[in-house]
Enzyme design. Structure first.
Site, PDB file in Angstrom:
ATOM      1  N   ARG A  40      34.410 -23.326  12.022  1.00 48.78           N
ATOM      2  CA  ARG A  40      35.589 -22.586  12.522  1.00 48.78           C
ATOM      3  C   ARG A  40      36.700 -23.517  13.021  1.00 48.78           C
ATOM      4  O   ARG A  40      37.379 -23.220  13.997  1.00 48.78           O
ATOM      5  CB  ARG A  40      35.202 -21.623  13.660  1.00 48.78           C
ATOM      6  CG  ARG A  40      34.185 -20.598  13.323  1.00 48.78           C
ATOM      7  CD  ARG A  40      34.615 -19.631  12.210  1.00 48.78           C
ATOM      8  NE  ARG A  40      33.459 -18.858  11.837  1.00 48.78           N
ATOM      9  CZ  ARG A  40      32.618 -19.223  10.852  1.00 48.78           C
ATOM     10  NH1 ARG A  40      32.843 -20.312  10.116  1.00 48.78           N
ATOM     11  NH2 ARG A  40      31.576 -18.485  10.573  1.00 48.78           N
TER      12      ARG A  40
ATOM     13  N   SER B 250      35.292 -12.489  16.170  1.00 48.64           N
ATOM     14  CA  SER B 250      34.497 -13.175  17.192  1.00 48.64           C
ATOM     15  C   SER B 250      35.416 -13.845  18.205  1.00 48.64           C
ATOM     16  O   SER B 250      36.358 -14.534  17.831  1.00 48.64           O
ATOM     17  CB  SER B 250      33.619 -14.249  16.552  1.00 48.64           C
ATOM     18  OG  SER B 250      32.661 -13.633  15.729  1.00 48.64           O
TER      19      SER B 250
ATOM     20  N   GLU C 113      36.911 -18.988  19.849  1.00 47.68           N
ATOM     21  CA  GLU C 113      37.219 -18.988  18.414  1.00 47.68           C
ATOM     22  C   GLU C 113      38.584 -18.304  18.227  1.00 47.68           C
ATOM     23  O   GLU C 113      39.412 -18.739  17.433  1.00 47.68           O
ATOM     24  CB  GLU C 113      36.129 -18.225  17.651  1.00 47.68           C
ATOM     25  CG  GLU C 113      36.429 -18.123  16.164  1.00 47.68           C
ATOM     26  CD  GLU C 113      35.272 -17.523  15.366  1.00 47.68           C
ATOM     27  OE1 GLU C 113      34.098 -17.773  15.714  1.00 47.68           O
ATOM     28  OE2 GLU C 113      35.556 -16.803  14.406  1.00 47.68           O
TER      29      GLU C 113
END
Ligand SMILES: Cc1cc2nc3c(=O)[nH]c(=O)nc-3n(C[C@H](O)[C@H](O)[C@H](O)COP(=O)(O)OP(=O)(O)OC[C@H]3O[C@@H](n4cnc5c(N)ncnc54)[C@H](O)[C@@H]3O)c2cc1C
Length: 285
Positions: free
Chosen positions: A161, A210, A280
């Site tokens: 990520r 998320s 994130e």
């Protein structure tokens, strides 16, 4: 190029939160992106890049500088055999559908993601143990100077990520190499992933995906769930009861509500497990 003043940003994010953009642009060509970015650098003006707005939390003020949105325009994609070339605004959902039709494997993980190619590469999005980096060949990027450069994957630092973008430039195009497989196998994998996503994620609610990255060897959602935080609320922002790593907007959630909730979760997880959760979610302020 579409240009708007005081564009309302909340509807451009999947969580439905955000203020206005003083200067909002939807470029229709790469040369327009080059001009926009080059001029912004010369004027020392800030630039915020929006794709599908599916991993974003946008401040509820009037954002100064330029907001540049990809999605409706610069959204073409073409296949040549097992190679896919896509512009930054191309829809991941449409690409998944076309890959299924052609029996091309590599994007099955993305079934159900409301994202663009640019945003997916910038986030190095992924699921089910794979990420977009696995199939990426190169990206074409507009740098701060306004110059355009092709960068191959091996020269990019892509990890879980994480990528050098948007700080290192604006992605305008990318190429991928996929694997030729049986059409039915690809379709079945897509169906399976989509089913799993529907079962485990609050897809019918407004969220920004998320909130936290998974700490090494752990699942952020499982930690938050085990700490008893599902359903925790700040105003109309709530930790999803379906997936504890999602914050949902129950109607009128504000930017500050989401931030307060994030801080409460971080505090609790730090106290319980001595783990610092890393965001994130990308915050634009
Ligand atoms: C229901 C739901 C489920 C999700 N599930 C997953 C999942 O399984 N796996 C996963 O990885 N993510 C998931 N997400 C999060 C999100 O979809 C991904 O992070 C996606 O890649 C973001 O793409 P976007 O186009 O919406 O980018 P945005 O959210 O608009 O932007 C994200 C970041 O990318 C930057 N960016 C966007 N476009 C460009 C560009 N052209 N050039 C440079 N920088 C750019 C933005 O500035 C920002 O920093 C989910 C989200 C939702 C709402």
């Amino acid at each position: 190029m579409r240009q708007t003043e005081d564009k309302v940003l909340a509807p451009l994010t999947t969580i439905g939160i955000g203020g206005t953009a003083q200067q909002y642009y939807e470029p229709e060509s790469i040369s327009e992106v080059q001009n926009l970015i080059g001029q912004a650098t010369a004027l020392k003006s800030r630039v915020h890049i929006l794709g599908g707005g599916s991993n974003l939390l946008v401040q509820e003020k009037r954002l100064s500088g330029r907001v540049v949105k990809f999605g409706e325009h610069l959204s073409r994609f073409d296949f040549a055999g097992k190679h896919l070339r896509a512009q930054a605004g191309a829809s991941l959902a449409k690409i998944v559908t076309e890959c299924a039709r052609r029996g091309l494997s590599g994007f099955e993980w993305a079934a159900g993601l409301p994202a663009t190619i640019g945003g997916a590469v910038a986030m190095n999005a992924g699921a089910f143990e794979t990420s977009i980096a696995d199939v990426l060949d190169w990206v074409r990027v507009v740098e701060k100077s306004g110059d355009c450069r092709k960068i191959s994957r091996r020269d990019l630092q892509l990890s879980y990520r994480s990528s050098p973008f948007p700080e290192a430039g604006v992605i305008v195009e990318a190429q991928f190499t996929l694997e030729v497989r049986n059409t039915e196998v690809v379709r079945e994998n897509i169906r399976k992933n989509h089913r799993l996503r529907r079962q485990t994620q609050p897809l019918s609610e407004k969220s920004a995906g998320s909130v936290f990255k998974n700490p090494p060897g752990e699942s952020a959602g499982a930690l938050i769930d085990a700490a008893g935080l599902k359903g925790l609320r700040e105003g109309d922002a709530m930790i999803s009861k379906k997936h504890a790593n999602f914050i949902i907007n129950c109607g009128g959630a504000r930017f500050a509500d989401v931030l307060r909730l994030i801080e409460r979760v971080r505090h609790r997880i730090s106290n319980y497990y001595d783990i610092d959760l890393e965001l994130e979610l990308q915050i634009i302020k």
